[in-house]
Design a protein around this motif. Structure first.
Motif, mmCIF file in Angstrom:
data_model
loop_
_atom_site.group_PDB
_atom_site.id
_atom_site.type_symbol
_atom_site.label_atom_id
_atom_site.label_comp_id
_atom_site.label_asym_id
_atom_site.label_seq_id
_atom_site.Cartn_x
_atom_site.Cartn_y
_atom_site.Cartn_z
ATOM 1 N N PHE A 140 0.829 -1.203 0.000
ATOM 2 C CA PHE A 140 0.000 0.000 0.000
ATOM 3 C C PHE A 140 0.870 1.262 0.000
ATOM 4 N N CYS A 181 -0.583 3.995 -3.143
ATOM 5 C CA CYS A 181 -1.951 4.170 -2.643
ATOM 6 C C CYS A 181 -1.975 5.276 -1.592
ATOM 7 N N TRP A 218 -10.460 -6.422 -3.118
ATOM 8 C CA TRP A 218 -9.236 -6.659 -3.904
ATOM 9 C C TRP A 218 -9.423 -6.278 -5.359
ATOM 10 N N THR A 247 -8.984 -2.695 -5.631
ATOM 11 C CA THR A 247 -7.597 -2.309 -5.421
ATOM 12 C C THR A 247 -6.781 -2.390 -6.714
ATOM 13 N N ALA A 251 -3.141 -7.463 -4.734
ATOM 14 C CA ALA A 251 -4.361 -6.729 -4.391
ATOM 15 C C ALA A 251 -5.060 -7.380 -3.199
ATOM 16 N N ALA A 254 -5.931 -5.648 0.205
ATOM 17 C CA ALA A 254 -7.312 -5.659 0.702
ATOM 18 C C ALA A 254 -7.334 -6.117 2.156
ATOM 19 N N GLN A 283 -6.347 -3.147 4.155
ATOM 20 C CA GLN A 283 -7.362 -2.085 4.212
ATOM 21 C C GLN A 283 -8.547 -2.462 5.105
#
Lengths: 388, 137
Positions: free
Chosen positions: A64, A77, A126, A129, A180, A184, A187
């Motif tokens: 990220f 990100c 995901w 993402t 991803a 995820a 996150q």
């Protein structure tokens, strides 16, 4: 003697706390109760085999923050979703390699959503993402670049092996999806703190009058409006204050003269065309049960110009409001709901959004309530090294 | 949302007073559910999971019978919020089982309030729409 006197006086004084309590009907108590408890249990996403795993989360946090995922090696990100800005960017609209048309949403509580992006083009965290990694207006990266990092960067390769239980293979697209999925998993750990509202909600449900009375009257009145005549909780429903679906509250959908953002309508087209949706081969849930929404969702005329109902937790901390950042303050949002043009909101039945004609006091109360959904998050330590 | 046990009990009483329905199995496995009927049809159904939550996908298990004991078919199931005149954002699918049993997947009531379920059934040429209201809180 003095102590005793004070005690007697205290007993005589009208109980201040009792004045600080509105009457809450059983229906209202139930409606308020539906906005909790908070926080919900941690997320486990069956479509993502590293969801909720410490090694997946650790790898995801590093990815990220890693600008090497982007074409120019400068954007991660975290460039747009900054921890210190409630996982957004402090701007009205996003800014990548070019100006974007939509606001960067906060990532608080994003793991509990089931449609992602303002138009719900993503059906998993995901899949959502992957979009900014490969979008040329954002990070402009590609599967090859991400796969190369997972294979050849010493730390990331080690983190990958720990998270996925094997060395990074030679399928670039699969590695993009795995990256991803790790991001995820990370996150989904971003859960906003408990708020003044949560303390009130729990006390109200438990019938603890003393604790209930600690919630200021103005906020109580605003909440009453929210679950009552304001009708707000038909859409802003549940612990996150969103039903996770889509609505049109009368925000302009022209991006530029002659160009519209079709919102949910376009999102459904992108969802159907994505190789990464839950009906595709990257869904780790072999039962397919988690793909029910994707399988059954239908395209409706009404989807034109609909945008996802945003969560209202931490809402007062945002830099701007609505999908296009077109409303600057929470006060202006409430004024919008008070004065919205009914002709703009075509509806055959009783409209869900109609001009409420709120008095200045009511607007103040509603804003006070919305601000009680905010809390300062604890400071965030830098992530520990992946493979020390 | 709670199932209306009282309504169910009264429907049962009515139905068993009416011999023609006696062959229609109403129990869909949990000893609870709803029954709606007209002059010709009787439809028993229950949700799965048992509690319908705002915004959560659920299925309905159906048993469709006719008074004449003719085979009946579940043709369509849909739902809308009559006050706001909007439908579900999802299109349910019907899976036929044996003996007039059906499973309907992919229902989602995405707002609290009154939802009107329409159940289209057909036996031979005759078709009919039965309705049932849910109040979600």
């Amino acid at each position: 003697m003095r102590g005793l006197l004070l005690l007697v006086l205290a007993a005589w004084a009208p109980p201040a706390a009792a004045q600080q309590l509105l009457d809450w009907s059983p229906d209202e108590v139930r409606a308020v109760g539906r906005h909790g408890p908070w926080p919900p249990p941690p997320v486990r996403d069956p479509s993502n085999r590293v969801s909720g795993t410490p090694a997946g989360i650790a790898l995801g946090e590093h990815l990220f923050n890693d600008p090497r995922l982007s074409a120019d090696g400068l954007m991660s990100c975290a460039t747009c979703h900054q921890a210190g800005r409630d996982w957004s960017d402090g701007r009205a609209k996003g800014f990548g390699t070019v100006d974007l048309d939509r606001r960067t949403p906060s990532l608080w509580n994003v793991g509990y959503a089931h449609w992602f992006g303002w138009d719900g083009a993503g059906d998993s965290l995901w899949a959502q993402t992957i979009r900014p990694i490969v979008d040329p207006r954002e990070m402009g990266g590609n599967a090859q670049r991400v796969a190369g990092l997972l294979r050849h960067d010493k730390d990331l390769a080690c983190g990958y092996q720990r998270a996925f239980g094997g060395k990074a293979g030679d399928d670039d697209e699969l590695l993009l999806v795995d990256a991803a999925k790790a991001m995820a998993a990370f996150q989904a750990t971003l859960v906003s703190p408990r708020t003044r509202f949560d303390a009130f909600r729990d006390a109200l449900v438990a019938g603890d009058r003393a604790a209930v009375a600690r919630y200021p009257l103005s906020e109580q009145r605003g909440l009453k409006l929210f679950v009552g005549s304001g009708n707000c909780d038909t859409c802003h429903f549940g612990p996150r204050f969103t039903n996770g679906e889509f609505g049109d509250v009368g925000i302009a959908f022209f991006v530029r003269p002659g160009e519209v953002d079709t919102g949910r309508l376009g999102g459904l087209a992108r969802l159907a065309g994505s190789p990464f949706n839950l009906l595709g081969r990257y869904n780790d849930d072999v039962s397919g049960a988690n793909a029910a929404r994707t399988r059954h969702v239908q395209r409706l005329h009404a989807n034109f110009g609909e945008f996802r109902v945003p969560s209202l937790r931490q809402v007062g901390r945002a830099a701007a409001y609505m999908h296009d950042g077109s409303i600057a303050t929470l006060e202006d949002v409430v004024r919008h709901y008070s004065e919205v043009n009914p002709d703009r909101l075509h509806s055959d039945g009783t409209p869900l959004v109609r001009p409420l004609g709120l008095s200045p006091q009511e607007r103040t109360d509603l804003v006070a309530f919305l601000r009680s959904l905010d809390a300062d998050p604890p400071p965030r330590p830098a992530p520990p090294p992946l493979c020390p | 949302m709670r199932l209306s046990a009282k309504y169910l009990a009264s429907s049962f009483a009515f139905l068993f007073a009416n011999a023609a329905w006696a062959n229609c199995p109403l129990d869909l496995g949990r000893g609870t559910g709803w029954v709606v009927f007209s002059d010709h049809y009787m439809v028993a159904f229950r949700p799965e999971p048992m509690r319908i939550e705002v915004g959560q996908p659920f299925s309905l298990l159906f048993n469709v019978c006719t008074k004449s004991n003719r085979p009946a078919e579940l043709v369509a199931v849909d739902a809308l919020m009559p006050e706001h005149k909007h439908s579900m954002n999802y299109r349910p699918t019907i899976l036929a089982g044996a003996d007039g049993r059906y499973r309907v997947d992919g229902l989602i009531f995405h707002m609290p309030g009154r939802w009107e379920l329409s159940i289209d059934v057909r036996a031979g040429e005759e078709s009919e729409r039965l309705m049932h209201d849910f109040i979600l809180k």
